[in-house]
Design a protein around this motif. Structure first.
Motif, mmCIF file in Angstrom:
data_model
loop_
_atom_site.group_PDB
_atom_site.id
_atom_site.type_symbol
_atom_site.label_atom_id
_atom_site.label_comp_id
_atom_site.label_asym_id
_atom_site.label_seq_id
_atom_site.Cartn_x
_atom_site.Cartn_y
_atom_site.Cartn_z
ATOM 1 N N GLU A 151 0.821 -1.201 0.000
ATOM 2 C CA GLU A 151 0.000 0.000 0.000
ATOM 3 C C GLU A 151 0.862 1.259 0.000
ATOM 4 O OE1 GLU A 151 -0.402 -2.615 1.900
ATOM 5 O OE2 GLU A 151 -2.456 -3.315 1.592
ATOM 6 N N ALA A 162 -5.561 6.906 -5.685
ATOM 7 C CA ALA A 162 -6.274 5.962 -6.557
ATOM 8 C C ALA A 162 -5.612 4.589 -6.505
ATOM 9 C CB ALA A 162 -6.305 6.496 -7.980
ATOM 10 N N LEU A 163 -4.271 4.556 -6.563
ATOM 11 C CA LEU A 163 -3.581 3.270 -6.460
ATOM 12 C C LEU A 163 -3.762 2.653 -5.082
ATOM 13 C CD1 LEU A 163 -0.294 4.029 -8.407
ATOM 14 C CD2 LEU A 163 -2.150 2.501 -9.087
ATOM 15 N N LEU A 175 -7.012 0.831 -4.838
ATOM 16 C CA LEU A 175 -7.027 -0.486 -5.477
ATOM 17 C C LEU A 175 -6.562 -1.581 -4.523
ATOM 18 C CD1 LEU A 175 -5.537 0.373 -8.986
ATOM 19 C CD2 LEU A 175 -7.902 -0.217 -8.442
ATOM 20 N N THR A 176 -5.590 -1.266 -3.685
ATOM 21 C CA THR A 176 -5.047 -2.289 -2.790
ATOM 22 C C THR A 176 -5.719 -2.291 -1.426
ATOM 23 O OG1 THR A 176 -3.300 -0.789 -2.073
ATOM 24 C CG2 THR A 176 -2.795 -2.271 -3.888
ATOM 25 N N PRO A 207 -9.271 -0.955 -0.522
ATOM 26 C CA PRO A 207 -10.519 -0.255 -0.850
ATOM 27 C C PRO A 207 -11.272 0.279 0.360
ATOM 28 C CG PRO A 207 -10.670 -2.597 -1.412
ATOM 29 C CD PRO A 207 -9.285 -2.346 -0.936
#
Length: 142
Positions: A49, A67-68, A71-72, A74
């Motif tokens: 993360e 945003a990234l 993804l990891t 949420p």
């Protein structure tokens, strides 16, 4: 745009700065490797993360980093979003100071040796702050 700029350069213009550019690239790669090796030992929790959030931030914007991170993680269970926000707030004066110092050096108002020394001091101070922050994070995780 970058390809067009590079294509418009003449070899005479590039040959004057090729060795300093190579030195900067080699130095940047060496520093990156050292930081990765140090960070691997220091940071034990939330590695993926933190890495993705930092990658998104330094290659784009803080929104890209978030945003990234989404993804990891949420549900935002990790402390990484808060750390990323704090990093952006703390790094703004360093980045703006670096831009001002580079501009002053390019205009001749500050010597290159002084600028290099100041950048080195800021880098060492950043590593010291990173070490302190990581030790606090590890203490809070225990």
């Amino acid at each position: 745009l970058t390809v067009a700029i590079l294509g418009s350069l003449t070899w005479g213009a590039v040959s004057e700065v090729v060795w300093p550019l190579v030195a900067v690239v080699v130095g940047a790669v060496a520093v990156t490797v050292v930081v990765i090796l140090i960070a691997r030992r220091w940071i034990q929790s939330w590695r993926l993360e933190r890495s993705l959030a930092l990658f998104g931030t330094v290659t784009g914007t803080a929104a890209s980093g978030l945003a990234l991170l989404a993804l990891t993680d949420p549900d935002m269970e990790s402390p990484v979003a808060v750390e990323l926000g704090a990093m952006v707030v703390v790094s703004v004066p360093v980045v703006l100071g670096g831009i001002a110092l580079a501009t002053a050096t390019a205009s001749g108002a500050v010597s290159e040796l002084l600028a290099t020394g100041l950048f080195a001091l800021v880098g060492l101070a950043s590593l010291a702050v990173l070490a302190l922050a990581v030790s606090r994070i590890e203490e809070s995780d225990d």
